[in-house]
Scaffold this motif. Structure first.
Motif, mmCIF file in Angstrom:
data_model
loop_
_atom_site.group_PDB
_atom_site.id
_atom_site.type_symbol
_atom_site.label_atom_id
_atom_site.label_comp_id
_atom_site.label_asym_id
_atom_site.label_seq_id
_atom_site.Cartn_x
_atom_site.Cartn_y
_atom_site.Cartn_z
ATOM 1 N N LYS A 167 0.784 -1.513 -0.173
ATOM 2 C CA LYS A 167 0.029 0.258 0.176
ATOM 3 C C LYS A 167 0.366 1.704 0.254
ATOM 4 O O LYS A 167 0.286 2.120 -0.168
ATOM 5 C CB LYS A 167 -1.016 0.119 0.891
ATOM 6 C CG LYS A 167 -1.667 -1.018 1.518
ATOM 7 C CD LYS A 167 -3.073 -0.180 1.878
ATOM 8 C CE LYS A 167 -4.702 -1.414 1.879
ATOM 9 N NZ LYS A 167 -6.043 -0.795 2.158
ATOM 10 N N GLU A 168 2.168 1.473 0.773
ATOM 11 C CA GLU A 168 3.234 2.545 0.814
ATOM 12 C C GLU A 168 4.059 2.003 0.137
ATOM 13 O O GLU A 168 4.893 3.331 -0.255
ATOM 14 C CB GLU A 168 3.147 2.658 2.133
ATOM 15 C CG GLU A 168 1.965 2.799 2.590
ATOM 16 C CD GLU A 168 2.174 2.876 4.373
ATOM 17 O OE1 GLU A 168 2.985 3.375 4.851
ATOM 18 O OE2 GLU A 168 1.522 2.713 5.429
ATOM 19 N N THR A 204 4.113 1.817 -4.713
ATOM 20 C CA THR A 204 2.962 2.203 -5.219
ATOM 21 C C THR A 204 3.064 2.883 -6.549
ATOM 22 O O THR A 204 2.731 3.278 -6.827
ATOM 23 C CB THR A 204 2.928 3.272 -4.021
ATOM 24 O OG1 THR A 204 3.763 4.268 -3.442
ATOM 25 C CG2 THR A 204 1.651 3.232 -3.317
ATOM 26 N N GLY A 205 4.943 3.531 -6.649
ATOM 27 C CA GLY A 205 5.301 3.233 -7.552
ATOM 28 C C GLY A 205 5.513 2.342 -8.954
ATOM 29 O O GLY A 205 5.220 2.768 -9.877
ATOM 30 N N ASN A 206 4.990 1.277 -8.745
ATOM 31 C CA ASN A 206 5.006 -0.202 -9.445
ATOM 32 C C ASN A 206 3.431 -0.452 -10.122
ATOM 33 O O ASN A 206 2.836 -0.161 -9.426
ATOM 34 C CB ASN A 206 5.777 -0.675 -8.407
ATOM 35 C CG ASN A 206 6.728 -0.579 -8.442
ATOM 36 O OD1 ASN A 206 7.829 -1.160 -9.663
ATOM 37 N ND2 ASN A 206 7.452 -0.328 -7.452
ATOM 38 N N ARG A 207 3.639 -0.923 -11.396
ATOM 39 C CA ARG A 207 2.252 -1.880 -11.852
ATOM 40 C C ARG A 207 2.696 -3.184 -11.220
ATOM 41 O O ARG A 207 3.784 -3.841 -11.953
ATOM 42 C CB ARG A 207 2.512 -1.060 -13.233
ATOM 43 C CG ARG A 207 0.967 -0.622 -13.606
ATOM 44 C CD ARG A 207 0.678 -0.931 -15.132
ATOM 45 N NE ARG A 207 -0.728 -1.814 -15.526
ATOM 46 C CZ ARG A 207 -1.838 -1.296 -15.793
ATOM 47 N NH1 ARG A 207 -1.866 0.337 -15.212
ATOM 48 N NH2 ARG A 207 -2.805 -1.630 -15.394
ATOM 49 N N ASN A 218 -5.646 -3.512 -6.962
ATOM 50 C CA ASN A 218 -5.824 -2.198 -6.476
ATOM 51 C C ASN A 218 -7.522 -2.061 -7.105
ATOM 52 O O ASN A 218 -8.215 -1.557 -7.719
ATOM 53 C CB ASN A 218 -5.623 -1.192 -7.069
ATOM 54 C CG ASN A 218 -4.584 -0.791 -6.600
ATOM 55 O OD1 ASN A 218 -3.509 -0.237 -7.610
ATOM 56 N ND2 ASN A 218 -4.303 -0.641 -5.370
ATOM 57 N N VAL A 232 -3.724 8.174 5.748
ATOM 58 C CA VAL A 232 -3.797 8.674 4.627
ATOM 59 C C VAL A 232 -4.687 8.032 4.175
ATOM 60 O O VAL A 232 -4.769 8.673 2.776
ATOM 61 C CB VAL A 232 -3.346 9.909 4.567
ATOM 62 C CG1 VAL A 232 -2.599 10.990 4.710
ATOM 63 C CG2 VAL A 232 -1.978 8.720 3.717
ATOM 64 N N ILE A 233 -4.282 6.139 3.983
ATOM 65 C CA ILE A 233 -4.298 5.481 3.182
ATOM 66 C C ILE A 233 -5.836 4.546 3.668
ATOM 67 O O ILE A 233 -5.551 4.262 4.432
ATOM 68 C CB ILE A 233 -3.706 4.615 3.086
ATOM 69 C CG1 ILE A 233 -1.979 5.565 2.304
ATOM 70 C CG2 ILE A 233 -3.510 3.609 1.039
ATOM 71 C CD1 ILE A 233 -0.884 4.974 2.498
ATOM 72 N N THR A 244 -7.969 0.708 -0.708
ATOM 73 C CA THR A 244 -7.469 0.768 -2.180
ATOM 74 C C THR A 244 -7.727 0.297 -3.357
ATOM 75 O O THR A 244 -7.066 0.457 -4.430
ATOM 76 C CB THR A 244 -5.311 0.838 -2.020
ATOM 77 O OG1 THR A 244 -5.655 -0.779 -1.803
ATOM 78 C CG2 THR A 244 -4.453 1.592 -1.564
ATOM 79 N N TYR A 248 -8.714 1.035 -6.402
ATOM 80 C CA TYR A 248 -9.101 2.309 -7.062
ATOM 81 C C TYR A 248 -9.983 1.890 -8.655
ATOM 82 O O TYR A 248 -10.526 2.553 -9.487
ATOM 83 C CB TYR A 248 -8.219 3.380 -7.401
ATOM 84 C CG TYR A 248 -7.804 3.855 -6.192
ATOM 85 C CD1 TYR A 248 -7.853 4.787 -5.510
ATOM 86 C CD2 TYR A 248 -6.286 2.995 -6.243
ATOM 87 C CE1 TYR A 248 -6.602 4.765 -4.140
ATOM 88 C CE2 TYR A 248 -5.495 3.255 -4.957
ATOM 89 C CZ TYR A 248 -6.339 4.214 -3.978
ATOM 90 O OH TYR A 248 -4.916 4.814 -2.938
ATOM 91 N N ASN A 249 -9.884 0.325 -8.755
ATOM 92 C CA ASN A 249 -9.421 -0.127 -9.927
ATOM 93 C C ASN A 249 -11.586 -0.676 -10.347
ATOM 94 O O ASN A 249 -11.524 -1.081 -8.827
ATOM 95 C CB ASN A 249 -8.687 -0.433 -11.108
ATOM 96 C CG ASN A 249 -7.771 0.146 -10.849
ATOM 97 O OD1 ASN A 249 -7.449 1.032 -11.423
ATOM 98 N ND2 ASN A 249 -5.849 -0.186 -10.749
#
Lengths: 429, 429
Positions: free
Chosen positions: A143-144, A147-150, A215, A329-330, A333, A335-336
């Protein structure tokens, strides 16, 4: 240091006791990390008259409402396991404005959605690091930290019981039934081992990992689940001869426009694969992302203190939030809204072991049956006599699961085929 | 989705380019995770006239102040490497109220204290996940996921160059000099390889890991550092024969009242140890906590995209904070002030390889020399002739480093000892 955070524990079993131990033994360190002390105000137990080690100075109750309705309790820690009443207790705690920490994979896998919705509606936090991989940090990293990855795939050894059994079958050469007995005697397997050996425990963890990693919400009903009950010593031996080890994996892969597939099944893993070195009751989650490449998280996937390690980290995280007067803040997740790729459309290389009539030309008819189903073979070898039959082992190239199933149906119908002993996926490097 | 977070990048080298690529390629996913878009407003480069792939549509500047003083920039991402002016730029960015993300192990190891102080004074956040282990999540796990634990030891393969070289020496049997050339040709080692092969890169990462793991400030000057330049093929072979592999480790151990020791040196690791399977340029951090037990984090420790994975995770974390209008609840975590345990008081088992006169009674005098220094031997074997000398390999029981040094001094003075070829610590399971 003045602030005190009050928590209430639901459950005083293996994990509950571990959480109390960790909070007590590391109390001074934890107080520094939090900037305040964490006080265990009450614990829900089945029988308040029973004496319990580590719990002497904590108020016991057999009524969940004593905790769920206590306005002084900031965080409710659910460690009962099972779906009900754990789910209802967590929802009620949230309704009453309490943050919730849980180790409960059943509830998170099945009702994670409801709990996130309630948490959002009530402005509280919901944490469940311990629900997958025991002590191994994996939810927070997903989750943290990644997060820059697919993420394109996640493969996890997430069930210690079956990993212990497969390790012993590999090292000692024993068969499934005798290893199961041994695992039960050592407390690594339950009297009714179905949830572990049939893959359902791993499936729940797969749902959680996949939902967070991709996600998108995955439902347990979508997951194809196959356990280790059919693994024979012959399979272990062939794996070894061919340079593989057999592991039960929770697999989540991204098939692009086809969607995401999530499944649990045994796999032939190359012995050089990082997961191949994960032995006994240890767990590990391997994943691949488009920035990080390959990564793996390794540790103890169960047990009192390792699981408590993850639960207490969540408690500390929440306590830090309370001290700083912020919320996480999370939240959810997902989103999709990704499609679920049917198992038939997934691809793999396969190991197939057959018992066939021991007569000339059989190898040819087997190879033909594969070919006519669109399954191309990397190798097919006739290996040894088993009673009146000959044993044949075939390893396919990467083929669609649908075609492999078709080939299996055709083979099953051949007069020369006595039985298909095993079909196991082969993971290449 | 309306919020836009502006970042400024200092540096457009390997990591800078990777960060831009990851932010662009995964932009839509990242926007969902953040709840807003991350815009790269400016990049500091050396030569603004040079054309750069991936950076075509971004404003370039050769003046750091254009970024550090830009009131629209929320987060400054420092990817210059080296101590100066990276440190000064980061401090100035913080003074100007900007959050700072960096991949810079040199600055974090040497000046982490100053940066945390400034961040606290200015109410901004300071993140540096990429400074250790490249893409591997380890700073966040230590600061957030393992907080319930008292960590007793951290052992990391944190330098890809030396791990690649040791792997090749093990697999190909080549010597140090030729493998170094090969690593340089492949771009895995620098033209001046000292920082890697002499252990200083690993030492900086050890300082960061130890400071966070033990919640106490460690200074680079305190760290004992030994590289791999003296490792000979004979050592690799003996390790293999005895069931070990040689790895260069960053080690941080808690010696209780004596304090914490931090060091970098090669180690004989049992081939069954999880770190033993970490090959080539991969990194891994293994640790032991009083709740979790053993855990390991594995992945790529360097490279454009893996390092960018960690940098972008920090950027996303900070962007999420900005969107939610909160600050990080965790700043500096050096709550304690632990003593530093001198290397002489650490304990280990040791492998010692000697060249001695090839005559009767030598084995006895060697064993006596060890014994008189308080070093008890597990085994001592005379193995082969090397020119006019005989080679002797001794493995000690666990002894104080001080006593091993004493034994080495005595051995060095013996007439029958030609040379001490190697002294390498042996890590037992």
């Amino acid at each position: 240091m003045s602030k005190e955070i009050s928590i209430g524990l639901l459950g005083s079993g293996t994990v509950g006791t571990g959480v109390v131990r960790v909070l007590k033994e590391n109390a001074d360190d934890i107080a520094k990390k939090v900037g305040g002390r964490i006080a265990i105000k009450k614990i829900l137990v089945r029988d308040i008259s029973k004496k319990r080690e580590y719990l002497e100075d904590i108020q016991l109750t057999d009524n969940a409402d004593d905790i769920l309705n206590d306005p002084e309790i900031d965080i409710v820690v659910e460690l009962l396991g099972g779906q009900h009443p754990a789910r209802e207790y967590m929802l009620k705690a949230m309704e009453n404005g309490k943050h919730v920490v849980t180790a409960n994979k059943d509830v998170v896998a099945q009702f994670g959605h409801d709990l996130f919705d309630m948490a959002e509606a009530k402005g509280v936090d919901f944490k469940f690091e311990a629900s997958v991989g025991g002590g191994i940090p994996i939810i927070t990293p997903l989750k943290e930290c990644l997060t820059g990855n697919r993420i394109s795939e996640i493969m996890g050894i997430v069930n210690g019981t079956t990993n212990y059994m497969l390790t012993k079958m590999t090292e000692d050469g024993s068969d499934y039934a005798s290893i199961l007995k041994e695992a039960q005697a050592m407390g690594y397997a339950e009297a009714n081992p179905a949830a572990d050996v049939e893959g359902w425990d791993a499936a729940r963890k797969a749902v959680i990992l996949a939902s967070i990693g991709f996600n998108t919400r995955i439902n347990l009903e979508q997951v194809s689940v196959e356990g280790i009950t059919h693994i024979e010593p012959a399979d272990i031996n062939y794996a070894n001869e061919l340079g593989y080890v057999i592991k039960l994996l929770a697999v989540a892969k991204d098939y692009g426009e086809k969607g995401v597939n999530v499944r649990v099944h045994p796999v032939f893993l190359p012995s050089s694969h990082p997961l191949a070195a994960v032995k006994d009751v240890f767990n590990a989650i391997f994943l691949r992302g488009n920035a990080i490449g390959d990564a793996m998280f390794y540790g103890r996937g169960a047990g009192s203190l390792p699981t408590a390690s993850a639960v207490v980290a969540d408690i500390i995280g929440e306590a830090r939030n309370i001290v700083s007067d912020v919320h996480s803040v999370i939240g959810c997740t997902c989103y999709n809204s990704r499609a679920f790729c049917p198992i038939e459309e997934t691809e793999s290389s396969y190991y197939v072991r057959l018992h066939v009539d021991d007569e000339p030309g059989v190898l040819g008819s087997i190879a033909t049956a594969f070919g006519e189903s669109g399954v191309s073979l990397k190798s097919v070898i006739q290996t040894r006599k088993v009673g009146v039959h000959a044993e044949i082992v075939a390893v396919t190239h990467v083929v669609q699961h649908r075609n492999l199933q078709k080939a299996a149906d055709v083979l099953q119908g051949l007069k020369v085929v006595d039985s298909i002993r095993s079909i196991i996926r082969v993971e290449e490097n």
